[in-house]
Design a protein around this motif. Structure first.
Motif, PDB file in Angstrom:
ATOM      1  N   GLU A 107      -7.635  10.019  -4.432  1.00 49.77           N
ATOM      2  CA  GLU A 107      -8.070  11.446  -5.143  1.00 49.77           C
ATOM      3  C   GLU A 107      -7.192  11.279  -6.574  1.00 49.77           C
ATOM      4  OE1 GLU A 107      -7.237  15.449  -3.769  1.00 49.77           O
ATOM      5  OE2 GLU A 107      -7.991  14.492  -1.605  1.00 49.77           O
ATOM      6  N   ILE A 108      -7.638  11.395  -7.605  1.00 46.73           N
ATOM      7  CA  ILE A 108      -7.041  11.323  -8.896  1.00 46.73           C
ATOM      8  C   ILE A 108      -5.794  12.338  -8.972  1.00 46.73           C
ATOM      9  CG2 ILE A 108      -7.269  11.616 -11.520  1.00 46.73           C
ATOM     10  CD1 ILE A 108      -8.828   9.233 -10.344  1.00 46.73           C
ATOM     11  N   GLY A 109      -4.666  11.901  -9.345  1.00 47.91           N
ATOM     12  CA  GLY A 109      -3.670  12.698  -9.310  1.00 47.91           C
ATOM     13  C   GLY A 109      -2.822  12.635  -8.110  1.00 47.91           C
ATOM     14  N   GLN A 110      -3.156  12.188  -7.018  1.00 51.50           N
ATOM     15  CA  GLN A 110      -2.658  11.906  -5.788  1.00 51.50           C
ATOM     16  C   GLN A 110      -1.262  11.495  -5.595  1.00 51.50           C
ATOM     17  OE1 GLN A 110      -4.826   9.898  -3.238  1.00 51.50           O
ATOM     18  NE2 GLN A 110      -3.454  10.112  -1.537  1.00 51.50           N
ATOM     19  N   ASP A 111      -0.369  11.885  -4.855  1.00 49.00           N
ATOM     20  CA  ASP A 111       0.985  11.683  -4.887  1.00 49.00           C
ATOM     21  C   ASP A 111       0.952  10.127  -4.269  1.00 49.00           C
ATOM     22  OD1 ASP A 111       3.821  11.065  -4.314  1.00 49.00           O
ATOM     23  OD2 ASP A 111       3.943  12.457  -2.825  1.00 49.00           O
ATOM     24  N   LEU A 112       1.482   9.009  -4.951  1.00 52.93           N
ATOM     25  CA  LEU A 112       1.616   7.472  -4.329  1.00 52.93           C
ATOM     26  C   LEU A 112       2.513   7.254  -3.913  1.00 52.93           C
ATOM     27  CD1 LEU A 112      -0.337   6.313  -7.759  1.00 52.93           C
ATOM     28  CD2 LEU A 112      -1.371   6.941  -5.685  1.00 52.93           C
ATOM     29  N   SER A 113       3.698   8.251  -3.732  1.00 46.34           N
ATOM     30  CA  SER A 113       4.974   7.785  -3.219  1.00 46.34           C
ATOM     31  C   SER A 113       4.927   7.307  -1.763  1.00 46.34           C
ATOM     32  CB  SER A 113       6.113   8.788  -3.308  1.00 46.34           C
ATOM     33  OG  SER A 113       5.948   9.880  -2.576  1.00 46.34           O
ATOM     34  N   LEU A 114       3.931   7.832  -0.868  1.00 45.07           N
ATOM     35  CA  LEU A 114       3.869   7.582   0.710  1.00 45.07           C
ATOM     36  C   LEU A 114       3.216   6.179   0.794  1.00 45.07           C
ATOM     37  CD1 LEU A 114       4.054  10.972   2.146  1.00 45.07           C
ATOM     38  CD2 LEU A 114       5.727   9.555   1.502  1.00 45.07           C
ATOM     39  N   LEU A 115       2.414   5.724   0.087  1.00 45.50           N
ATOM     40  CA  LEU A 115       1.530   4.590   0.102  1.00 45.50           C
ATOM     41  C   LEU A 115       2.058   3.274   0.163  1.00 45.50           C
ATOM     42  CD1 LEU A 115      -1.628   5.635  -2.327  1.00 45.50           C
ATOM     43  CD2 LEU A 115      -1.362   5.979   0.315  1.00 45.50           C
ATOM     44  N   SER A 116       1.753   2.303   0.879  1.00 42.47           N
ATOM     45  CA  SER A 116       2.432   1.115   0.757  1.00 42.47           C
ATOM     46  C   SER A 116       1.909   0.135  -0.155  1.00 42.47           C
ATOM     47  CB  SER A 116       2.191   0.427   2.330  1.00 42.47           C
ATOM     48  OG  SER A 116       0.870   0.238   2.383  1.00 42.47           O
ATOM     49  N   VAL A 117       2.370  -0.834  -0.381  1.00 42.66           N
ATOM     50  CA  VAL A 117       2.041  -1.895  -1.417  1.00 42.66           C
ATOM     51  C   VAL A 117       0.657  -2.309  -1.024  1.00 42.66           C
ATOM     52  CG1 VAL A 117       2.244  -4.132  -2.362  1.00 42.66           C
ATOM     53  CG2 VAL A 117       4.147  -2.620  -2.034  1.00 42.66           C
ATOM     54  N   ASP A 118       0.260  -2.652   0.264  1.00 45.26           N
ATOM     55  CA  ASP A 118      -0.783  -2.771   0.609  1.00 45.26           C
ATOM     56  C   ASP A 118      -2.063  -1.718   0.485  1.00 45.26           C
ATOM     57  OD1 ASP A 118      -0.426  -5.297   1.504  1.00 45.26           O
ATOM     58  OD2 ASP A 118      -0.145  -4.881   3.527  1.00 45.26           O
ATOM     59  N   GLU A 119      -1.608  -0.671   0.655  1.00 46.11           N
ATOM     60  CA  GLU A 119      -2.567   0.575   0.395  1.00 46.11           C
ATOM     61  C   GLU A 119      -2.758   0.958  -0.958  1.00 46.11           C
ATOM     62  OE1 GLU A 119      -1.546   3.396   4.112  1.00 46.11           O
ATOM     63  OE2 GLU A 119      -0.117   3.366   2.703  1.00 46.11           O
ATOM     64  N   LEU A 120      -1.675   0.650  -1.667  1.00 50.51           N
ATOM     65  CA  LEU A 120      -2.085   0.602  -3.188  1.00 50.51           C
ATOM     66  C   LEU A 120      -3.028  -0.272  -3.575  1.00 50.51           C
ATOM     67  CD1 LEU A 120       1.612   1.334  -4.605  1.00 50.51           C
ATOM     68  CD2 LEU A 120      -0.415   2.962  -4.529  1.00 50.51           C
ATOM     69  N   GLY A 121      -2.933  -1.532  -3.212  1.00 55.85           N
ATOM     70  CA  GLY A 121      -3.739  -2.488  -3.658  1.00 55.85           C
ATOM     71  C   GLY A 121      -5.271  -2.401  -3.140  1.00 55.85           C
ATOM     72  N   GLU A 122      -5.518  -1.666  -2.044  1.00 56.15           N
ATOM     73  CA  GLU A 122      -6.642  -1.198  -1.572  1.00 56.15           C
ATOM     74  C   GLU A 122      -7.251  -0.052  -2.337  1.00 56.15           C
ATOM     75  OE1 GLU A 122      -6.300   0.124   2.387  1.00 56.15           O
ATOM     76  OE2 GLU A 122      -5.727  -2.031   3.280  1.00 56.15           O
ATOM     77  N   ARG A 123      -6.442   0.657  -2.753  1.00 52.06           N
ATOM     78  CA  ARG A 123      -6.873   1.654  -3.619  1.00 52.06           C
ATOM     79  C   ARG A 123      -7.366   1.141  -5.233  1.00 52.06           C
ATOM     80  NH1 ARG A 123      -5.143   6.855  -1.924  1.00 52.06           N
ATOM     81  NH2 ARG A 123      -4.826   6.618   0.397  1.00 52.06           N
ATOM     82  N   ILE A 124      -6.517   0.327  -5.690  1.00 54.68           N
ATOM     83  CA  ILE A 124      -6.832  -0.495  -6.961  1.00 54.68           C
ATOM     84  C   ILE A 124      -8.426  -1.349  -6.637  1.00 54.68           C
ATOM     85  CG2 ILE A 124      -6.208  -2.446  -8.579  1.00 54.68           C
ATOM     86  CD1 ILE A 124      -3.192  -1.750  -7.917  1.00 54.68           C
ATOM     87  N   ALA A 125      -8.281  -1.787  -5.558  1.00 52.81           N
ATOM     88  CA  ALA A 125      -9.965  -2.533  -5.362  1.00 52.81           C
ATOM     89  C   ALA A 125     -10.648  -1.525  -5.233  1.00 52.81           C
ATOM     90  CB  ALA A 125      -9.608  -3.475  -3.962  1.00 52.81           C
ATOM     91  N   LEU A 126     -10.582  -0.419  -4.798  1.00 56.01           N
ATOM     92  CA  LEU A 126     -11.502   0.612  -4.539  1.00 56.01           C
ATOM     93  C   LEU A 126     -11.816   1.343  -5.853  1.00 56.01           C
ATOM     94  CD1 LEU A 126     -13.235   2.653  -2.523  1.00 56.01           C
ATOM     95  CD2 LEU A 126     -11.118   4.277  -2.736  1.00 56.01           C
ATOM     96  N   LEU A 127     -10.796   1.492  -6.640  1.00 53.52           N
ATOM     97  CA  LEU A 127     -11.399   2.263  -7.960  1.00 53.52           C
ATOM     98  C   LEU A 127     -11.886   1.138  -8.952  1.00 53.52           C
ATOM     99  CD1 LEU A 127      -7.899   4.259  -8.337  1.00 53.52           C
ATOM    100  CD2 LEU A 127     -10.349   5.048  -7.972  1.00 53.52           C
ATOM    101  N   THR A 128     -11.395  -0.103  -8.927  1.00 50.50           N
ATOM    102  CA  THR A 128     -12.023  -1.114  -9.621  1.00 50.50           C
ATOM    103  C   THR A 128     -13.590  -1.312  -9.730  1.00 50.50           C
ATOM    104  OG1 THR A 128      -9.993  -2.505  -9.877  1.00 50.50           O
ATOM    105  CG2 THR A 128     -11.802  -3.566 -10.298  1.00 50.50           C
ATOM    106  N   ALA A 129     -13.752  -1.417  -8.231  1.00 50.90           N
ATOM    107  CA  ALA A 129     -15.311  -1.372  -7.635  1.00 50.90           C
ATOM    108  C   ALA A 129     -16.041  -0.084  -8.295  1.00 50.90           C
ATOM    109  CB  ALA A 129     -15.421  -1.471  -6.344  1.00 50.90           C
ATOM    110  N   GLU A 130     -15.410   1.074  -8.260  1.00 48.10           N
ATOM    111  CA  GLU A 130     -16.045   1.962  -8.749  1.00 48.10           C
ATOM    112  C   GLU A 130     -16.064   2.108 -10.225  1.00 48.10           C
ATOM    113  OE1 GLU A 130     -18.027   5.934  -8.439  1.00 48.10           O
ATOM    114  OE2 GLU A 130     -17.781   4.232  -7.137  1.00 48.10           O
ATOM    115  N   ILE A 131     -15.309   1.378 -10.984  1.00 44.90           N
ATOM    116  CA  ILE A 131     -15.568   1.369 -12.423  1.00 44.90           C
ATOM    117  C   ILE A 131     -16.608   0.371 -12.733  1.00 44.90           C
ATOM    118  CG2 ILE A 131     -14.269   0.318 -14.495  1.00 44.90           C
ATOM    119  CD1 ILE A 131     -11.785   1.512 -13.506  1.00 44.90           C
TER     120      ILE A 131
END
Length: 63
Positions: free
Chosen positions: A16-40
């Motif tokens: 979700e845009i604007g979501q709190d990222l502090s509780l996500l792991s490095v791997d989860e952040l990488g997954e989100r980046i891949a997800l958003l890059t694919a969507e772009i």
């Protein structure tokens, strides 16, 4: 006693845009980046397709 919902696999929550990222792991952040890059990439492809259709229509009606 467990509810029926506990037996079903949980769907992974999309980013979700604007979501709190502090509780996500490095791997989860990488997954989100891949997800958003694919969507772009998907959005850019749709934009290019629509732009090509619009340009073709413009050329047709100018003739």
């Amino acid at each position: 006693m467990a509810s029926e919902d506990d037996d079903k696999p949980r769907k992974k929550v999309a980013h979700e845009i604007g979501q709190d990222l502090s509780l996500l792991s490095v791997d989860e952040l990488g997954e989100r980046i891949a997800l958003l890059t694919a969507e772009i990439d998907r959005l850019r492809a749709a934009e290019a397709k629509k732009r090509a259709s619009k340009d073709a229509a413009d050329r047709f009606f100018r003739s």
